[in-house]
Motif scaffolding. Structure first.
Motif, PDB file in Angstrom:
ATOM      1  N   LEU A  14     -24.999 -16.796 -25.042  1.00 48.18           N
ATOM      2  CA  LEU A  14     -24.083 -15.710 -25.771  1.00 48.18           C
ATOM      3  C   LEU A  14     -24.603 -13.885 -25.102  1.00 48.18           C
ATOM      4  O   LEU A  14     -23.357 -13.240 -25.407  1.00 48.18           O
ATOM      5  CB  LEU A  14     -24.125 -16.307 -27.264  1.00 48.18           C
ATOM      6  CG  LEU A  14     -25.993 -15.655 -27.698  1.00 48.18           C
ATOM      7  CD1 LEU A  14     -25.933 -15.924 -29.051  1.00 48.18           C
ATOM      8  CD2 LEU A  14     -26.857 -16.497 -27.004  1.00 48.18           C
ATOM      9  N   PHE A  15     -25.335 -14.006 -24.715  1.00 49.30           N
ATOM     10  CA  PHE A  15     -25.545 -12.854 -23.841  1.00 49.30           C
ATOM     11  C   PHE A  15     -24.693 -12.751 -22.681  1.00 49.30           C
ATOM     12  O   PHE A  15     -25.265 -11.644 -21.548  1.00 49.30           O
ATOM     13  CB  PHE A  15     -26.954 -13.274 -23.312  1.00 49.30           C
ATOM     14  CG  PHE A  15     -27.672 -13.483 -25.027  1.00 49.30           C
ATOM     15  CD1 PHE A  15     -27.714 -12.609 -26.044  1.00 49.30           C
ATOM     16  CD2 PHE A  15     -29.109 -13.426 -24.603  1.00 49.30           C
ATOM     17  CE1 PHE A  15     -28.486 -12.137 -26.922  1.00 49.30           C
ATOM     18  CE2 PHE A  15     -29.915 -14.049 -26.513  1.00 49.30           C
ATOM     19  CZ  PHE A  15     -29.556 -13.019 -27.398  1.00 49.30           C
ATOM     20  N   GLY A  34     -19.485 -12.481 -23.774  1.00 46.31           N
ATOM     21  CA  GLY A  34     -20.060 -12.745 -24.660  1.00 46.31           C
ATOM     22  C   GLY A  34     -19.703 -14.990 -24.331  1.00 46.31           C
ATOM     23  O   GLY A  34     -19.656 -15.439 -25.748  1.00 46.31           O
ATOM     24  N   SER A  35     -19.585 -15.403 -23.037  1.00 42.44           N
ATOM     25  CA  SER A  35     -19.420 -16.671 -23.199  1.00 42.44           C
ATOM     26  C   SER A  35     -19.547 -16.802 -21.669  1.00 42.44           C
ATOM     27  O   SER A  35     -19.414 -15.653 -20.793  1.00 42.44           O
ATOM     28  CB  SER A  35     -18.242 -17.094 -23.655  1.00 42.44           C
ATOM     29  OG  SER A  35     -17.458 -17.528 -22.639  1.00 42.44           O
ATOM     30  N   VAL A  95     -26.140 -22.905 -25.555  1.00 42.10           N
ATOM     31  CA  VAL A  95     -25.487 -22.526 -26.615  1.00 42.10           C
ATOM     32  C   VAL A  95     -24.479 -21.076 -25.670  1.00 42.10           C
ATOM     33  O   VAL A  95     -24.801 -20.291 -25.218  1.00 42.10           O
ATOM     34  CB  VAL A  95     -26.379 -21.454 -27.091  1.00 42.10           C
ATOM     35  CG1 VAL A  95     -25.795 -19.955 -27.785  1.00 42.10           C
ATOM     36  CG2 VAL A  95     -27.814 -21.824 -27.086  1.00 42.10           C
ATOM     37  N   SER A  96     -23.425 -22.018 -25.954  1.00 45.26           N
ATOM     38  CA  SER A  96     -21.709 -21.234 -24.536  1.00 45.26           C
ATOM     39  C   SER A  96     -21.463 -20.268 -24.991  1.00 45.26           C
ATOM     40  O   SER A  96     -20.827 -19.623 -24.288  1.00 45.26           O
ATOM     41  CB  SER A  96     -20.980 -22.443 -25.307  1.00 45.26           C
ATOM     42  OG  SER A  96     -20.562 -22.948 -26.120  1.00 45.26           O
ATOM     43  N   GLY A  97     -21.938 -20.022 -25.994  1.00 48.63           N
ATOM     44  CA  GLY A  97     -20.935 -18.328 -26.062  1.00 48.63           C
ATOM     45  C   GLY A  97     -21.307 -17.950 -28.462  1.00 48.63           C
ATOM     46  O   GLY A  97     -21.452 -18.179 -28.792  1.00 48.63           O
ATOM     47  N   GLY A  98     -21.119 -16.400 -28.411  1.00 46.08           N
ATOM     48  CA  GLY A  98     -21.688 -15.614 -29.168  1.00 46.08           C
ATOM     49  C   GLY A  98     -20.291 -15.263 -30.270  1.00 46.08           C
ATOM     50  O   GLY A  98     -21.001 -14.185 -30.826  1.00 46.08           O
ATOM     51  N   ASN A  99     -19.047 -15.360 -29.784  1.00 43.84           N
ATOM     52  CA  ASN A  99     -17.714 -14.678 -29.969  1.00 43.84           C
ATOM     53  C   ASN A  99     -17.232 -15.560 -31.516  1.00 43.84           C
ATOM     54  O   ASN A  99     -15.668 -15.795 -31.625  1.00 43.84           O
ATOM     55  CB  ASN A  99     -16.928 -14.622 -29.364  1.00 43.84           C
ATOM     56  CG  ASN A  99     -17.016 -13.714 -27.559  1.00 43.84           C
ATOM     57  OD1 ASN A  99     -17.738 -13.158 -28.051  1.00 43.84           O
ATOM     58  ND2 ASN A  99     -17.554 -14.825 -26.285  1.00 43.84           N
ATOM     59  N   LEU A 100     -18.001 -15.226 -32.283  1.00 48.26           N
ATOM     60  CA  LEU A 100     -17.651 -16.048 -34.075  1.00 48.26           C
ATOM     61  C   LEU A 100     -17.081 -15.215 -34.868  1.00 48.26           C
ATOM     62  O   LEU A 100     -16.968 -14.214 -34.716  1.00 48.26           O
ATOM     63  CB  LEU A 100     -18.571 -16.735 -34.255  1.00 48.26           C
ATOM     64  CG  LEU A 100     -19.796 -15.337 -35.625  1.00 48.26           C
ATOM     65  CD1 LEU A 100     -20.866 -16.479 -35.841  1.00 48.26           C
ATOM     66  CD2 LEU A 100     -21.157 -14.424 -34.164  1.00 48.26           C
TER      67      LEU A 100
END
Length: 310
Positions: free
Chosen positions: A43-44, A48-49, A297-302
């Motif tokens: 996620l970093f 973001g992925s 933790v594949s990404g943080g574009n929620l």
């Protein structure tokens, strides 16, 4: 199929262009899941992925003629942002085909990176192919491509370089691009390591493909983990998963939502639901912990409004 030399070559080409993301431990998560867990915090990553790994590697390998035509991909969101960013970095025009119902933040991210966004209803893959052929663009498949897979293998290398004591790697699965690369790298480096893929129960095209003995389609795939709702299992991906992945498990959307909330609360990591799916497998008891478990933790574009609604 590419081998370890190709994966290492991809990792070398990406060095300095993308982030080497950290491995994060949390005693609170260990207690919650009854396991010793380390998180590969993609996620970093740029955009973001994890998607930039494979897509940037693909762009770096294009011919001059392919680059001149411009590039196009089809995506639920993260691959669109990755292609838009990578194409801008490489000075290439980019087009992305996305569903009109895609997460608004992901649509805007692709536009902000400079891509031309085509929003469509219905058959995304069909629309992508039609636009690609009509405009004579160079297609960059988001997962069913050997260069994309090899680029994603760089993530597997980093996990084992940073934590050589990892026993099990949990990977979220949509069309199969990420797990193909991670499993390739991990199994070639350490054949005895356990690689497990995790899909939503309502978007399980890879599990269905393995059960059928051939790649399948699932156009009705839907999940709160939108990044995992792939309508097809890639042909290349099917072969890599069949040969290198030890097990596929399915988890419920309710478990994905609850796990996302728990991980955000305990670690303050703003992970998207797709990234929480592997940990949901621990939460639901679908995976029996063994030794040190690395979860991607594949990404943080929620979509914050969707996942945090009461």
């Amino acid at each position: 199929m590419p081998g370890l030399d190709e994966v290492r070559g991809a990792a070398h080409g990406l060095r300095g262009r993308i982030h080497r993301t950290p491995m994060i431990e949390s005693s609170a998560l260990d207690e919650l899941f009854g396991a010793t867990v380390t998180l590969k915090a993609e996620l970093f990553q740029k955009t973001g992925s994890f998607k930039v790994r494979g897509i940037l590697h693909k762009l770096l390998r294009l011919t001059a003629e392919e680059r001149e035509r411009g590039v196009i991909t089809v995506s639920a969101g993260n691959a669109a942002g990755a292609l838009a960013w990578a194409a801008r970095d490489a000075g290439l025009p980019a087009t992305v085909v996305m569903a009109r119902t895609a997460v608004p933040a992901k649509i805007e991210a692709a536009r902000a990176y400079g891509a031309r966004v085509e929003l469509v209803d219905g058959d995304l893959v069909g629309a992508y192919e039609a636009i690609r052929d009509e405009r004579k663009l160079t297609g960059v498949h988001p997962f069913d491509d050997l260069d994309v897979i090899t680029g994603h293998g760089s993530l597997g290398l980093e996990v084992l370089e940073d934590r050589p004591d990892v026993d099990t790697v949990l990977v979220p699965v949509g069309g199969g691009g990420l797990i193909s690369g991670v499993a390739l790298a991990a199994k070639l480096l350490r054949p005895g390591i356990r690689v497990i893929g995790v899909e939503p129960e309502t978007a399980d095209v890879v599990s269905r493909s393995l059960e059928a003995g051939a790649p399948q389609r699932q156009p009705t795939a839907r999940s709160v983990a939108d990044g995992l709702a792939a309508p097809v299992c890639g042909t290349h991906n099917y072969a890599f998963i069949r040969d290198y992945v030890d097990e596929m498990v399915r988890v419920s959307d309710s478990a994905i939502v609850e796990t996302t909330r728990l991980v955000m609360s305990r670690t303050k990591l703003a992970l998207e639901p797709a990234a929480a799916a592997p940990l949901a497998a621990l939460y639901e008891g679908k995976v029996v912990p063994r030794g040190l478990t690395a979860s991607v933790v594949s990404g943080g574009n929620l979509d914050v409004s969707r996942i945090l609604q009461a």
